[in-house]
Design an enzyme around this catalytic site. Structure first.
Site, mmCIF file in Angstrom:
data_model
loop_
_atom_site.group_PDB
_atom_site.id
_atom_site.type_symbol
_atom_site.label_atom_id
_atom_site.label_comp_id
_atom_site.label_asym_id
_atom_site.label_seq_id
_atom_site.Cartn_x
_atom_site.Cartn_y
_atom_site.Cartn_z
ATOM 1 N N LYS A 74 0.879 -1.181 0.000
ATOM 2 C CA LYS A 74 0.000 0.000 0.000
ATOM 3 C C LYS A 74 0.912 1.225 0.000
ATOM 4 O O LYS A 74 1.392 1.665 1.035
ATOM 5 C CB LYS A 74 -0.882 -0.013 1.257
ATOM 6 C CG LYS A 74 -2.198 0.745 1.142
ATOM 7 C CD LYS A 74 -2.084 2.207 0.806
ATOM 8 C CE LYS A 74 -1.604 3.073 1.935
ATOM 9 N NZ LYS A 74 -1.376 4.490 1.512
ATOM 10 N N GLU A 92 -0.546 7.469 -1.164
ATOM 11 C CA GLU A 92 -1.507 7.912 -2.188
ATOM 12 C C GLU A 92 -1.057 9.205 -2.857
ATOM 13 O O GLU A 92 -1.636 9.637 -3.851
ATOM 14 C CB GLU A 92 -2.904 8.069 -1.567
ATOM 15 C CG GLU A 92 -3.053 9.162 -0.515
ATOM 16 C CD GLU A 92 -2.616 8.741 0.900
ATOM 17 O OE1 GLU A 92 -1.677 7.935 1.033
ATOM 18 O OE2 GLU A 92 -3.222 9.257 1.856
ATOM 19 N N CYS A 99 13.845 11.175 5.875
ATOM 20 C CA CYS A 99 13.853 10.859 7.303
ATOM 21 C C CYS A 99 15.266 10.914 7.864
ATOM 22 O O CYS A 99 15.457 10.938 9.069
ATOM 23 C CB CYS A 99 13.260 9.482 7.549
ATOM 24 S SG CYS A 99 14.268 8.187 6.852
HETATM 25 P P1 NAD Z 1 2.450 9.436 6.816
HETATM 26 O O1 NAD Z 1 2.580 8.868 8.176
HETATM 27 O O2 NAD Z 1 1.507 10.568 6.601
HETATM 28 O O3 NAD Z 1 1.984 8.293 5.773
HETATM 29 C C1 NAD Z 1 2.665 7.052 5.697
HETATM 30 C C2 NAD Z 1 1.675 5.997 5.218
HETATM 31 O O4 NAD Z 1 0.614 5.888 6.164
HETATM 32 C C3 NAD Z 1 1.033 6.330 3.864
HETATM 33 O O5 NAD Z 1 0.951 5.144 3.107
HETATM 34 C C4 NAD Z 1 -0.337 6.852 4.260
HETATM 35 O O6 NAD Z 1 -1.322 6.575 3.285
HETATM 36 C C5 NAD Z 1 -0.648 6.114 5.542
HETATM 37 N N1 NAD Z 1 -1.473 6.890 6.470
HETATM 38 C C6 NAD Z 1 -1.542 8.241 6.568
HETATM 39 N N2 NAD Z 1 -2.395 8.580 7.551
HETATM 40 C C7 NAD Z 1 -2.876 7.448 8.070
HETATM 41 C C8 NAD Z 1 -3.785 7.149 9.135
HETATM 42 N N3 NAD Z 1 -4.375 8.116 9.830
HETATM 43 N N4 NAD Z 1 -4.030 5.867 9.423
HETATM 44 C C9 NAD Z 1 -3.435 4.875 8.727
HETATM 45 N N5 NAD Z 1 -2.553 5.099 7.721
HETATM 46 C C10 NAD Z 1 -2.279 6.360 7.401
HETATM 47 O O7 NAD Z 1 3.915 9.823 6.335
HETATM 48 P P2 NAD Z 1 4.350 10.594 5.023
HETATM 49 O O8 NAD Z 1 3.981 12.025 5.165
HETATM 50 O O9 NAD Z 1 3.899 9.862 3.814
HETATM 51 O O10 NAD Z 1 5.932 10.415 5.100
HETATM 52 C C11 NAD Z 1 6.773 11.277 5.830
HETATM 53 C C12 NAD Z 1 7.062 10.732 7.199
HETATM 54 O O11 NAD Z 1 7.660 9.438 7.094
HETATM 55 C C13 NAD Z 1 8.063 11.568 7.967
HETATM 56 O O12 NAD Z 1 7.657 11.632 9.300
HETATM 57 C C14 NAD Z 1 9.357 10.790 7.821
HETATM 58 O O13 NAD Z 1 10.305 11.020 8.834
HETATM 59 C C15 NAD Z 1 8.855 9.393 7.861
HETATM 60 N N6 NAD Z 1 9.804 8.475 7.243
HETATM 61 C C16 NAD Z 1 10.505 7.661 8.080
HETATM 62 C C17 NAD Z 1 11.436 6.799 7.542
HETATM 63 C C18 NAD Z 1 12.234 5.901 8.428
HETATM 64 O O14 NAD Z 1 12.916 5.046 7.908
HETATM 65 N N7 NAD Z 1 12.174 6.041 9.742
HETATM 66 C C19 NAD Z 1 11.644 6.755 6.162
HETATM 67 C C20 NAD Z 1 10.899 7.584 5.350
HETATM 68 C C21 NAD Z 1 9.970 8.452 5.914
#
Ligand code: NAD
Length: 503
Positions: free
Chosen positions: A180, A183, A288
């Site tokens: 997944k 989006e 990240c």
């Molecule tokens: P996000 O948490 O908004 O989304 C991540 C995933 O979760 C997406 O697939 C999204 O559709 C889903 N999602 C969003 N809201 C949700 C909810 N309420 N319930 C269930 N699923 C939900 O993150 P983002 O904005 O796409 O990515 C950026 C974030 O990811 C930053 O905080 C970054 O630090 C982190 N990140 C961490 C790593 C790591 O290895 N630690 C790597 C890349 C990104």
């Protein structure tokens, strides 16, 4: 979000090896962040769609589980060759939907390719162990077996690399995968799934289901999903970890970060300034492992800030296809949120040295632009310091010495990456031992481990005990079975109700 009555292209799911529309009529817009235009509508799956995708994966899994190591390896090698040959196509997709510049997109793909290459060594990585004659005529050995259907949920900022952290290893280990993707930039995952099909992966073993919270909840709640790998922001990672864990599903949830770069007075300041700029503004700070706070140990702060600002003046912000250094942010909403931290920092008494809102852009006016921003003397109480900004905003905090800097890092909630810049080996060694952060760089600003080590932070940057990829990736996607075997030996017959002992 719309109800599906749209004229722009539709991005379908991939289930059973083919495009699939599913039952849900919900969609979300996908933007080209460099123009601000909607380039497509992506389908948003509902629970029934997830059910269908998991059922397809469950049906495909037994044959893939039983495929020999050689057969699985053939698919992975073919995928590796195709990905390497066609990475420019994937890079163009990343730039079009994420906005990152071409060189950065290719860098992301190369780091994903590394994991594919690592997964090609599955023969070695899935080896069990064998103890001969633990008792008379008895041998003990272990098998590493796949889990079944596993889910991968990825963030927007690495639309190719993060899926490639998990999918090749899960498949190499003999699992079926439902991916997944974010989006916001879903096409890279579709392209990867199509490439796996071209590489010979049987239909149904890898599906891509698009969606938002509804799809994520359905995936992690599904009783046939045996493990979930999640990467995203910390609040969602914590939620996934708790919800999947409560259901008894194996889960690793990688969260957000606030990475510090500590510069000691003896450091090579030119190297440190280059590193701060590269790691602060690469991918528009949407990494990240980005450096977001520089801890400058006095008396070098003035000189370091000047060197960083000097380099920032040479950067070109603009359309990723035009050879610029830095692209746009992912959405207008995110761009505005990131920009708001400049005002927050200023109101809290910080010095805005370079304001990215003033940037001259080489791109369309509708793009989600914010130029590199440098803020000095950021108070530790300011939200500009405490929040994960996830944009091209670099903060400088002036400190008196190593101990003060270490205490600042230790006080933070995250523990993803950090770096120390120094020419003092003793200080670097002390730092690597003392700091509570999962990935440490010494004169290296973005210490993302190579594929044969594992990736993961500490504290609120990783929920769960398994890191991503590397040996821990194979452990996460397999379960070990210990077999104790005795081949028929009449001298060992007879009843004995005592606990088994060895003779
Ligand atoms: P996000 O948490 O908004 O989304 C991540 C995933 O979760 C997406 O697939 C999204 O559709 C889903 N999602 C969003 N809201 C949700 C909810 N309420 N319930 C269930 N699923 C939900 O993150 P983002 O904005 O796409 O990515 C950026 C974030 O990811 C930053 O905080 C970054 O630090 C982190 N990140 C961490 C790593 C790591 O290895 N630690 C790597 C890349 C990104």
């Amino acid at each position: 979000m719309s109800n599906g009555s749209i004229s722009t292209p539709i991005i379908d799911h991939r289930v059973g090896g083919a495009p699939w529309s599913g039952a849900s009529s919900r969609t979300a817009p996908v933007y080209n962040p460099a123009t601000g235009a909607v380039s497509a509508q992506v389908r948003l799956a509902g629970a029934a769609d997830l059910d269908a995708a998991v059922a397809t994966a469950s049906a495909a899994w037994p044959a893939w589980r039983d495929a020999s190591i050689a057969k699985r390896q053939t698919v992975l090698f073919a995928f590796r060759e195709l990905l390497n040959a066609r990475k420019d196509e994937l890079a163009a997709i990343l730039t079009a939907e994420h906005g990152k510049v071409t060189s950065d997109a290719l860098g992301e793909i190369t780091r994903g390719l590394e994991v594919v290459e690592f997964a090609c060594g599955l023969g070695h990585l899935l080896k069990g162990s064998y103890s001969d004659s633990v008792s008379t005529g008895v041998d003990v050995y272990t098998l590493r077996q796949p889990l079944g259907v596993v889910g991968v949920i990825s963030p927007f900022n690495f639309p190719a690399m993060v899926p490639l952290w998990f999918v090749p290893i899960a498949l190499a280990a003999g699992n079926a995968v439902v991916l997944k993707p974010s989006e916001k930039d879903p096409s890279a995952s579709v392209w990867i799934a199509d490439l796996f099909a071209e590489a010979g992966l049987p239909d149904g073993v890898l599906s891509v289901v698009h969606g938002d919270k509804e799809a994520v909840d359905a995936l992690i709640d599904h009783p046939a999903v045996r493990a979930v790998s999640f990467v995203g922001s910390t609040p969602i990672a914590a939620y996934i970890y708790e919800r999947a864990g409560a259901a008894g599903t194996r889960v690793q949830a990688l969260g957000g970060a606030k990475n510090h770069m500590l510069v000691l007075p003896d450091a090579d300041l030119d190297l440190a300034a280059d590193a701060a700029v590269n790691a602060g503004f690469g991918s528009a700070g949407e990494r990240c492992m980005a450096v977001s706070a520089v801890l400058a140990v006095e008396p070098i702060a003035d000189a370091l800030v000047a060197k960083i600002a000097e380099r920032m003046a040479t950067l070109r912000t603009g359309d990723g296809t035009r050879g610029c250094d830095m692209g746009p942010l992912i959405t207008r909403e995110h761009r505005d949120k990131v920009a708001s931290y400049i005002d927050i920092a200023a109101a809290d008494g910080a010095d805005v040295v370079v304001d990215g809102r003033d940037v001259v852009v080489d791109g369309e006016p509708g793009g989600f632009w914010l130029g590199p921003t440098l803020i000095d003397r950021v108070p530790l109480s300011s939200r500009a310091y405490t929040d994960e900004i996830f944009g091209p905003v670099l903060s400088v905090i002036r400190v008196a010495g190593y101990d003060e800097a270490l205490a600042i890092i230790e006080a933070g909630p995250y523990g993803n990456g950090t770096a120390i810049f120094t020419n003092d080996g003793g200080a670097a060694r002390r730092f690597q031992r003392e700091v509570s952060v999962g990935m440490v760089g010494i004169n290296v600003p973005i210490p993302v481990p190579v594929a044969y080590h594992s990736f993961g932070g500490w504290k609120a940057s990783l929920f769960g005990s398994a890191k991503a990829y590397g040996p821990q990736g194979f452990e996460f996607f397999t379960q070990e079975k210990a077999v104790t075997a005795r081949w028929l030996d009449p001298s060992h017959g007879g009843l004995n109700l005592g606990f088994p002992q060895h003779d």
